[in-house]
Design an enzyme around this catalytic site. Structure first.
Site, PDB file in Angstrom:
ATOM      1  N   ASP A   1       0.851  -0.937  -0.071  1.00 26.74           N
ATOM      2  CA  ASP A   1       0.105  -0.199  -0.002  1.00 26.74           C
ATOM      3  C   ASP A   1       0.734   1.360  -0.069  1.00 26.74           C
ATOM      4  OD1 ASP A   1      -2.433  -1.511   0.183  1.00 26.74           O
ATOM      5  OD2 ASP A   1      -2.429  -1.587   1.925  1.00 26.74           O
TER       6      ASP A   1
ATOM      7  N   ASP B   1      -7.248  -1.254  -4.431  1.00 29.12           N
ATOM      8  CA  ASP B   1      -7.955  -1.058  -3.545  1.00 29.12           C
ATOM      9  C   ASP B   1      -8.941   0.209  -3.782  1.00 29.12           C
ATOM     10  OD1 ASP B   1      -7.556  -2.772  -1.399  1.00 29.12           O
ATOM     11  OD2 ASP B   1      -5.963  -1.109  -0.512  1.00 29.12           O
TER      12      ASP B   1
END
Length: 172
Positions: free
Chosen positions: A122, A140
């Site tokens: 991330d 995401d």
């Protein structure tokens, strides 16, 4: 004509584009950013490399490693269900088809990370003041945007269309 070639399954090229974009940006983040050090991009937006060993919001990230395979299996089951759903839809671009492709691409993008690295990369860090939203990635974004579009499609657009079709049938 083959049932699969006449179905929305042929639209999965959209998912493939998102998967490639996700993997390229994760590669860039892993090779260009330093773990935990924010790089300011815009007000309220940093790029900060972090690794997520759990699910969304790092859920179950510190429970010993079994979650890697649990979330991989879960994503594969969901991905398979989405492909079956696409195969049953007609070959045309609808909000439902776009939404399913976005969710599918996100699931696959994060599964690739889990299988290859045991974690998800991330790096997008949105914040307001001292409050930081969970750091996320392109996969995401696909899952989140796709889920919202799917809710809109299934709960607002389809019921309107079905009501309109039903009222047309009654007037005949």
């Amino acid at each position: 004509m083959n049932k699969l070639s006449s179905s929305a399954i042929t639209t999965t090229w959209l998912a493939m584009i998102i998967i490639v974009l996700d993997q390229v940006t994760k590669y860039w983040a892993n090779t260009s950013l330093t773990m935990g050090e924010p790089v300011a991009i815009l007000p309220h937006l940093n790029l900060t490399l972090v690794y997520n060993y759990g699910a969304a919001f790092s859920f179950l990230s510190e429970v010993g490693g079994w979650q890697r395979w649990f979330f991989t299996a879960l994503a594969l089951v969901v991905g398979t269900a989405l492909v079956i759903w696409l195969a049953k839809l007609p070959k045309r671009w609808t909000l439902e088809v776009v939404a399913i492709n976005l969710v599918l691409s996100g699931a696959i993008g994060n599964v690739i990370d889990r299988i290859l690295a045991g974690r998800v990369t991330d790096f997008v860090d949105f914040y307001i003041g001292s409050w930081h939203y969970a750091t996320f990635n392109v996969a995401d974004m696909g899952i989140s945007i796709g889920a919202v579009l799917l809710i809109i499609s299934e709960f607002w657009l389809k019921p309107r269309h079905e009501k309109k079709a039903h009222s047309t049938e009654e007037s005949v």
